[in-house]
Design a protein around this motif. Sequence first.
Motif, short mmCIF file in Angstrom:
data_model
loop_
_atom_site.label_atom_id
_atom_site.label_comp_id
_atom_site.label_asym_id
_atom_site.label_seq_id
_atom_site.Cartn_x
_atom_site.Cartn_y
_atom_site.Cartn_z
N THR A 142 15.19 4.83 -3.87
CA THR A 142 15.46 6.07 -4.38
C THR A 142 14.34 6.91 -4.50
N ARG A 143 13.35 6.68 -4.20
CA ARG A 143 11.93 7.25 -4.34
C ARG A 143 11.42 7.74 -3.24
N VAL A 144 10.45 8.39 -3.00
CA VAL A 144 9.79 8.83 -1.92
C VAL A 144 8.49 8.16 -1.65
N ILE A 145 8.52 6.84 -1.12
CA ILE A 145 7.48 5.89 -1.07
C ILE A 145 7.18 5.59 0.52
N VAL A 146 6.05 5.97 1.10
CA VAL A 146 5.62 5.68 2.28
C VAL A 146 4.73 4.57 2.44
N VAL A 147 4.90 3.57 3.23
CA VAL A 147 3.86 2.56 3.57
C VAL A 147 3.02 2.91 4.78
N PRO A 148 1.87 3.22 4.64
CA PRO A 148 0.92 3.71 5.63
C PRO A 148 0.95 2.71 6.66
N GLY A 149 0.94 3.41 8.05
CA GLY A 149 1.02 2.41 9.17
C GLY A 149 2.45 2.05 9.69
N LEU A 150 3.41 2.14 8.86
CA LEU A 150 4.96 1.82 9.41
C LEU A 150 5.33 2.86 10.11
N PRO A 151 6.21 2.71 11.24
CA PRO A 151 6.77 3.83 11.84
C PRO A 151 8.02 4.30 11.07
N ARG A 152 8.58 5.43 11.62
CA ARG A 152 9.74 6.07 11.00
C ARG A 152 11.02 5.43 11.77
N VAL A 153 11.99 5.27 10.88
CA VAL A 153 13.23 4.59 11.37
C VAL A 153 14.03 5.52 12.35
N THR A 154 14.43 4.98 13.60
CA THR A 154 15.33 6.07 14.57
C THR A 154 16.62 5.24 15.02
N GLY A 155 16.87 4.16 14.43
CA GLY A 155 17.91 3.55 14.73
C GLY A 155 19.10 3.74 13.59
N GLY A 173 0.79 -1.25 0.05
CA GLY A 173 -0.05 0.00 -0.05
C GLY A 173 0.90 1.21 -0.03
N GLY A 174 2.07 1.30 -0.38
CA GLY A 174 2.91 2.42 -0.45
C GLY A 174 2.42 3.41 -1.26
N VAL A 175 2.57 4.56 -0.97
CA VAL A 175 2.22 6.02 -1.46
C VAL A 175 3.42 6.53 -1.88
N GLU A 176 3.73 7.09 -3.24
CA GLU A 176 4.64 7.60 -3.74
C GLU A 176 4.43 9.26 -4.04
#
Length: 183
Positions: free
Chosen positions: A99-112, A33-36
Amino acid sequence: MTWFTLLIVAVGLERLAELVVSKRNAAWSFARGGVETGRRHYLVMVVIHSGLLVGALVEVWLRRPAFVPALGWTMLALVLAAQALRWWCICTLGRQWNTRVIVVPGLPRVTGGPYRYLSHPNYVAVVVEGFALPLVHSAWITAVVFTLGNAVLLAVRIRVENRALHALPSAARAGPPAAELAP
């Protein structure tokens, strides 16, 4: 000059490997379900980054600048450090790096990994590599042109990326780290 050409070819092959990983990971994100966002600047990014490699080679072949050991070896060390940081980012983001800006809804942002210290560590690697790679063999025109073009591109890219990432849940609420998407 031959060794510099081989260095540029090696970096080019590394970029092709990144694109293979990116394409696979983008398909993974879209399947979930990633959104670019930010498609309009992507072609510009490809042209600027390809231009770095081509420009460095052409400048060195045509201008034939002298290799300055103190500059060249220092810049090569920075190029290698930038590559290490780039791959640390790729490994930290795992399947969500592309290399694109694709966000999968519901997944948290990396902080590691490097994201513990910087919001956009991959762009630090891009900036360092962008001036250091051509300067390995004193191709200062390419270094300046890429740096200026990339600065404009990154102003757009980071704004688009931050907007897309803002929709992700925080890592504290959502569990394990997920993604900052970078070139």
